[in-house]
Design an enzyme around this catalytic site. Structure first.
Site, PDB file in Angstrom:
ATOM      1  N   GLY A 251      43.138  39.839  19.539  1.00 31.31           N
ATOM      2  CA  GLY A 251      43.334  39.858  18.093  1.00 31.31           C
ATOM      3  C   GLY A 251      42.090  39.541  17.297  1.00 31.31           C
ATOM      4  O   GLY A 251      42.172  39.195  16.113  1.00 31.31           O
ATOM      5  N   SER A 252      40.901  39.705  17.902  1.00 29.51           N
ATOM      6  CA  SER A 252      39.691  39.376  17.137  1.00 29.51           C
ATOM      7  C   SER A 252      39.455  40.387  16.015  1.00 29.51           C
ATOM      8  O   SER A 252      38.930  40.032  14.954  1.00 29.51           O
ATOM      9  CB  SER A 252      38.471  39.273  18.051  1.00 29.51           C
ATOM     10  N   ASN A 253      39.864  41.625  16.208  1.00 30.31           N
ATOM     11  CA  ASN A 253      39.725  42.605  15.113  1.00 30.31           C
ATOM     12  C   ASN A 253      40.731  42.328  14.000  1.00 30.31           C
ATOM     13  O   ASN A 253      40.419  42.506  12.820  1.00 30.31           O
ATOM     14  CB  ASN A 253      39.863  44.025  15.643  1.00 30.31           C
TER      15      ASN A 253
ATOM     16  N   MET B 204      47.198  48.873  23.344  1.00 31.41           N
ATOM     17  CA  MET B 204      46.947  49.524  24.619  1.00 31.41           C
ATOM     18  C   MET B 204      47.967  50.610  24.972  1.00 31.41           C
ATOM     19  O   MET B 204      47.926  51.175  26.058  1.00 31.41           O
ATOM     20  CB  MET B 204      46.858  48.482  25.743  1.00 31.41           C
ATOM     21  N   ARG B 205      48.893  50.895  24.065  1.00 30.49           N
ATOM     22  CA  ARG B 205      49.840  51.991  24.336  1.00 30.49           C
ATOM     23  C   ARG B 205      49.393  53.255  23.611  1.00 30.49           C
ATOM     24  O   ARG B 205      48.824  53.183  22.525  1.00 30.49           O
ATOM     25  CB  ARG B 205      51.233  51.623  23.810  1.00 30.49           C
TER      26      ARG B 205
ATOM     27  N   ASN C 109      41.932  53.938  14.500  1.00 28.78           N
ATOM     28  CA  ASN C 109      41.673  53.195  15.738  1.00 28.78           C
ATOM     29  C   ASN C 109      40.212  52.778  15.766  1.00 28.78           C
ATOM     30  O   ASN C 109      39.357  53.445  15.189  1.00 28.78           O
ATOM     31  CB  ASN C 109      41.968  54.091  16.950  1.00 28.78           C
TER      32      ASN C 109
ATOM     33  N   HIS D  22      37.217  51.988  18.588  1.00 27.30           N
ATOM     34  CA  HIS D  22      36.944  52.224  20.012  1.00 27.30           C
ATOM     35  C   HIS D  22      35.531  51.726  20.342  1.00 27.30           C
ATOM     36  O   HIS D  22      34.595  51.988  19.581  1.00 27.30           O
ATOM     37  CB  HIS D  22      37.070  53.727  20.308  1.00 27.30           C
TER      38      HIS D  22
HETATM   39  C1  GRF Z   1      38.398  46.129  20.953  1.00 27.89           C
HETATM   40  O1  GRF Z   1      37.189  45.989  21.615  1.00 27.89           O
HETATM   41  C2  GRF Z   1      38.674  47.597  20.666  1.00 27.89           C
HETATM   42  O2  GRF Z   1      37.539  48.379  20.667  1.00 27.89           O
HETATM   43  C3  GRF Z   1      39.532  48.008  21.816  1.00 27.89           C
HETATM   44  O3  GRF Z   1      40.294  46.876  22.126  1.00 27.89           O
HETATM   45  C4  GRF Z   1      39.566  45.705  21.796  1.00 27.89           C
HETATM   46  C5  GRF Z   1      40.491  44.778  21.081  1.00 27.89           C
HETATM   47  O4  GRF Z   1      39.961  43.502  20.938  1.00 27.89           O
HETATM   48  N1  GRF Z   1      40.301  49.178  21.416  1.00 27.89           N
HETATM   49  P1  GRF Z   1      40.695  42.425  20.021  1.00 27.89           P
HETATM   50  O5  GRF Z   1      42.103  42.249  20.549  1.00 27.89           O
HETATM   51  O6  GRF Z   1      40.659  42.895  18.613  1.00 27.89           O
HETATM   52  O7  GRF Z   1      39.902  41.151  20.217  1.00 27.89           O
END
Ligand code: GRF
Length: 219
Positions: free
Chosen positions: A11-13, A88-89, A105, A107
């Site tokens: 959940g860092s994003n 991840m789905r 998304n 990536h």
């Molecule tokens: C990120 O690095 C993103 O690029 C990938 O999954 C990761 C998610 O990280 N799709 P977080 O859960 O947001 O820390």
């Protein structure tokens, strides 16, 4: 603008979106988190960050049923934008059809290089000298929808998967909120499968750049 975030992991994003919203740089609120991994750290991030609704929707065996269930949750919330932050789905046709060009998304590579789940490892294995992150609209073509923003970093000779991933994630934590802000400003238009970013204010000079990173126009 109201955003629904889909996440499976740390959940860092999500946290970066919440932080930029708190600082006022991002004029969007996260109204909903949906996770397919009940109890994943992103749930805690959402609760601590004051996200008003958290839905834990564990995967069953049937992909079509999951697609229906997720579409129902999202349609019930009616967000302006859906953000995949480490979900991840693979999204099914119901969800994709309900939010055309409204799902973003992030990536961890410079797409179209290194699609798929192990992008950081693949970049290292292939001896890439430069990598980065990409935001794109989500289509049925996995990691292949129209690209929105990218930022790049050099791969250092001493990098391993962990160090490179954390460099790339530092970029993601700026590029994803920036992408959502562009959407909030109504500056993203998709035409003939390409994203056009209308001119307007930028975040250059307003956020601390990641050392050595290259940011595109439109950031
Ligand atoms: C990120 O690095 C993103 O690029 C990938 O999954 C990761 C998610 O990280 N799709 P977080 O859960 O947001 O820390």
């Amino acid at each position: 603008m109201r955003v629904a975030v889909l996440a499976s992991g740390r959940g860092s994003n999500l946290e970066a979106l919440l932080r930029h919203a708190r600082s006022g740089l991002l004029e969007a609120g996260v109204g909903l988190l949906v996770t397919d991994r009940p109890g994943a750290p992103c749930v805690q991030v959402a609760r601590e960050g004051g996200v008003p609704a958290v839905v834990e929707l564990p995967p069953g065996k049937d992909a079509a049923a999951y697609d229906e269930a997720l579409a129902a949750v999202l349609l019930g919330d009616a967000p302006d934008l859906v953000v995949l932050a480490g979900f991840m789905r693979i999204l099914g046709p119901r969800v994709l059809g309900a939010f055309p060009h409204k799902i973003v998304n992030v990536h961890p590579s410079l797409l179209p290089a290194f699609k798929g789940a192990n992008a950081v490892r693949s970049a290292l294995r292939h001896g890439a000298r430069v990598t980065g992150c990409t935001t794109h609209f989500v289509t049925a073509d996995l990691d292949g929808g129209p690209g929105i923003l990218q930022a790049a970093v050099a791969v250092r000779p001493e990098d391993d998967e962990d160090s490179l991933r954390s460099q790339i994630q530092a970029l993601e934590h700026q590029v994803l909120p920036r992408t959502v802000q562009l959407a909030a400003e109504g500056r993203l238009r998709v035409e003939d499968g390409r994203v056009h970013v209308a001119p307007g204010p930028s975040w250059h000079g307003r956020v601390e750049p990641v050392a050595g990173a290259l940011y595109p126009d439109g950031f």
